[in-house]
Design an enzyme around this catalytic site. Structure first.
Site, short mmCIF file in Angstrom:
data_model
loop_
_atom_site.label_atom_id
_atom_site.label_comp_id
_atom_site.label_asym_id
_atom_site.label_seq_id
_atom_site.Cartn_x
_atom_site.Cartn_y
_atom_site.Cartn_z
N SER A 77 0.85 -1.21 0.00
CA SER A 77 0.00 0.00 0.00
C SER A 77 0.88 1.25 0.00
CB SER A 77 -0.85 -0.03 1.27
OG SER A 77 -1.41 1.22 1.56
N TYR A 116 -3.48 -0.39 9.88
CA TYR A 116 -3.28 -0.71 8.45
C TYR A 116 -1.86 -0.35 8.03
CZ TYR A 116 -4.53 -0.82 3.44
OH TYR A 116 -4.62 -1.10 2.08
N1 LIG Z 1 -8.41 -0.09 -2.85
C1 LIG Z 1 -7.26 0.54 -2.64
O1 LIG Z 1 -7.14 1.75 -2.86
C2 LIG Z 1 -6.07 -0.21 -2.15
C3 LIG Z 1 -4.86 0.45 -2.17
C4 LIG Z 1 -3.71 -0.20 -1.71
C5 LIG Z 1 -3.78 -1.49 -1.28
N2 LIG Z 1 -4.96 -2.13 -1.28
C6 LIG Z 1 -4.93 -3.53 -0.86
O2 LIG Z 1 -5.31 -4.35 -1.95
C7 LIG Z 1 -5.95 -5.53 -1.48
C8 LIG Z 1 -7.31 -5.66 -2.13
O3 LIG Z 1 -8.01 -4.47 -1.90
P1 LIG Z 1 -9.46 -4.15 -2.42
O4 LIG Z 1 -9.60 -2.68 -2.44
O5 LIG Z 1 -9.78 -4.95 -3.64
O6 LIG Z 1 -10.23 -4.66 -1.11
P2 LIG Z 1 -11.67 -5.21 -0.92
O7 LIG Z 1 -12.06 -4.96 0.48
O8 LIG Z 1 -12.51 -4.63 -1.99
O9 LIG Z 1 -11.39 -6.79 -1.14
C9 LIG Z 1 -10.63 -7.54 -0.23
C10 LIG Z 1 -11.00 -9.02 -0.35
O10 LIG Z 1 -10.36 -9.75 0.71
C11 LIG Z 1 -11.32 -10.63 1.28
N3 LIG Z 1 -10.97 -10.95 2.66
C12 LIG Z 1 -10.95 -10.11 3.73
N4 LIG Z 1 -10.59 -10.79 4.85
C13 LIG Z 1 -10.36 -12.08 4.46
C14 LIG Z 1 -9.96 -13.26 5.15
N5 LIG Z 1 -9.72 -13.25 6.47
N6 LIG Z 1 -9.81 -14.40 4.45
C15 LIG Z 1 -10.05 -14.42 3.11
N7 LIG Z 1 -10.44 -13.34 2.40
C16 LIG Z 1 -10.59 -12.19 3.07
C17 LIG Z 1 -12.63 -9.84 1.18
O11 LIG Z 1 -13.77 -10.64 1.38
C18 LIG Z 1 -12.51 -9.26 -0.21
O12 LIG Z 1 -12.91 -10.18 -1.19
C19 LIG Z 1 -5.99 -5.38 0.05
O13 LIG Z 1 -4.89 -6.03 0.62
C20 LIG Z 1 -5.90 -3.88 0.25
O14 LIG Z 1 -5.38 -3.53 1.50
C21 LIG Z 1 -6.11 -1.53 -1.70
O1 LIG Z 2 -7.97 5.12 4.19
C1 LIG Z 2 -7.04 5.10 3.39
O2 LIG Z 2 -6.09 5.91 3.39
C2 LIG Z 2 -7.07 4.09 2.29
O3 LIG Z 2 -8.08 3.16 2.43
C3 LIG Z 2 -5.79 3.36 2.06
O4 LIG Z 2 -4.94 3.21 3.00
C4 LIG Z 2 -5.74 2.85 0.67
O5 LIG Z 2 -6.76 1.95 0.45
C5 LIG Z 2 -4.51 2.27 0.12
O6 LIG Z 2 -4.00 1.18 0.84
C6 LIG Z 2 -3.51 3.28 -0.29
O7 LIG Z 2 -2.48 2.68 -0.96
#
Ligand SMILES: NC(=O)c1ccc[n+]([C@@H]2O[C@H](COP(=O)([O-])OP(=O)(O)OC[C@H]3O[C@@H](n4cnc5c(N)ncnc54)[C@H](O)[C@@H]3O)[C@@H](O)[C@H]2O)c1
Ligand SMILES: O=C(O)[C@H](O)C(O)[C@H](O)[C@H](O)CO
Length: 264
Positions: A144, A157
Site C-alpha cells: 500500500s 493498516y
Molecule cells: N483499494 C485501494 O485503494 C487499495 C490500495 C492499496 C492497497 N490495497 C490492498 O489491496 C488488497 C485488495 O483491496 P481491495 O480494495 O480490492 O479490497 P476489498 O475490500 O474490496 O477486497 C478484499 C478481499 O479480501 C477478502 N478478505 C478479507 N478478509 C479475508 C480473510 N480473512 N480471508 C479471506 N479473504 C478475506 C474480502 O472478502 C474481499 O474479497 C488489500 O490487501 C488492500 O489492502 C487496496
Molecule cells: O484510508 C485510506 O487511506 C485508504 O483506504 C488506504 O490506505 C488505501 O486503500 C490504500 O491502501 C492506499 O495505498
C-alpha cells in the site's frame, strides 16, 4: 515476449471475488495462468465464480479464512490435489479499519494485523515448501501507500502494510536461493469497495473532501482502477521478472514522487 507468458502456471490469488484481486486474476488468466482464489464466505466465492465464468475464465474457488493456519494448510493441500502445485501466490486479501488511534481497541488493531500481515505469512509459509521442490515460485504481496506513508485513522493498516513490505524483503532474503521471487505491489488510491467511503458524494451533492484531496495529490489526476494493477502483477508473476526480488512496485499514478500542490 514469451517470457511474460503465464501459460501452464497455477496462480492462487487470495480474496479475489472482486476488486483488485479479481482484476489481477483476470490479467493473469489472459496471460495463460490457471486461476485459483479463495474468500471468506461461500456467498462471495459463488459471486466470484459467476463473474469469472462471465469473463470466460474457468476459475477454481474455495472458502478459506486466510488468518486460520489449519484452514490455509488444508486449502493448499486441496489445491495441490485438485488443481496442482501453486506457482504464483498473490497475498491480496486485506481489511482496513479507519479509527483514530486513541479510540481504537487493541482487539481492533490485532484484527487488522491478523488479516493484513499474519495471513500473508501463513499463506506464504504454506506454499513455499512445494515451490522449493518444484524449483521456482513467485510471491506477490499487495502492499500500500501506507507501506511508506502514514495518515490519520489508519495506524493498524499502516503498521501491517509497512510490516508486509519487510516480510516481502525477508522472504526474498530467505528463499531467493531457491529461485523464489517475492515482490510487493503498492497500489495507490484505487476505486474499489474498500475506498468507497472516501469517495462518497456529500449531502450537498459535492465530492468527498478526501476524493478531491487524492485527485490533487496524484500526478495522474485520477483514482486508479483495479485493472491498473493487472500488468504489473503479470510482470512480477512471469519469467520476465526472474531477477527482480524483494522490490515493492508502487502503482500509484505518481503519488510517492510528488510533493503536492502549493496552497492557493
Ligand atoms: N483499494 C485501494 O485503494 C487499495 C490500495 C492499496 C492497497 N490495497 C490492498 O489491496 C488488497 C485488495 O483491496 P481491495 O480494495 O480490492 O479490497 P476489498 O475490500 O474490496 O477486497 C478484499 C478481499 O479480501 C477478502 N478478505 C478479507 N478478509 C479475508 C480473510 N480473512 N480471508 C479471506 N479473504 C478475506 C474480502 O472478502 C474481499 O474479497 C488489500 O490487501 C488492500 O489492502 C487496496
Ligand atoms: O484510508 C485510506 O487511506 C485508504 O483506504 C488506504 O490506505 C488505501 O486503500 C490504500 O491502501 C492506499 O495505498
Amino acid at each position: 515476449m514469451s517470457s511474460f507468458s503465464l501459460e501452464g502456471k497455477i496462480a492462487l490469488i487470495t480474496g479475489a471475488s472482486y476488486g483488485i484481486g479479481m482484476a489481477i486474476a483476470k490479467g493473469m488468466a489472459a496471460a495463460g495462468a490457471t486461476i485459483v482464489f479463495n474468500d471468506i464466505k461461500q456467498e462471495l466465492v459463488d459471486k466470484g465464480l459467476a463473474a469469472y465464468e462471465e469473463a470466460g475464465i474457468k476459475a477454481h474457488g474455495y472458502v478459506c479464512d486466510v488468518t486460520n493456519e489449519d484452514a490455509v494448510n488444508e486449502l493448499v493441500a486441496k489445491i495441490e490435489a485438485e488443481v496442482g502445485v501453486i506457482d504464483i501466490l498473490v497475498n491480496n486479501a486485506g481489511i482496513i479499519k479507519r479509527i483514530p488511534m486513541c479510540e481504537m481497541t487493541a482487539a481492533q488493531f490485532r484484527q487488522v494485523i491478523d488479516v493484513d500481515l499474519n495471513a500473508p505469512f501463513i499463506v506464504a509459509k504454506a506454499v513455499i515448501p512445494s515451490m522449493i521442490k518444484k524449483g521456482h515460485g513467485k510471491i506477490i504481496n499487495i502492499c500500500s501507500m501506507m507501506s511508506e506513508l502514514g495518515r490519520e485513522t489508519v495506524s493498524a493498516y499502516a503498521a501491517a502494510k509497512g510490516g508486509l513490505k519487510m516480510l516481502t524483503r525477508n522472504i526474498c532474503s530467505e528463499y531467493g536461493e531457491y529461485n523464489i521471487q517475492c515482490n510487493g505491489i503498492g497500489p495507490g488510491y484505487i476505486a474499489t469497495p474498500q475506498t468507497a467511503p472516501l469517495r462518497e458524494i456529500q449531502p450537498d451533492g459535492s465530492r468527498h473532501p478526501f476524493d478531491q484531496f487524492i485527485i490533487a495529490k496524484t500526478p495522474a489526476a485520477r483514482w486508479g482502477e483495479a485493472e491498473d494493477l493487472a500488468g504489473p502483477a503479470v510482470f512480477l508473476a512471469s519469467d520476465a521478472s526472474n531477477f527482480v526480488n524483494g522490490h515493492v512496485l508502487y502503482v500509484d499514478g505518481g503519488i510517492l514522487a510528488y510533493i503536492g500542490k502549493q496552497p492557493q
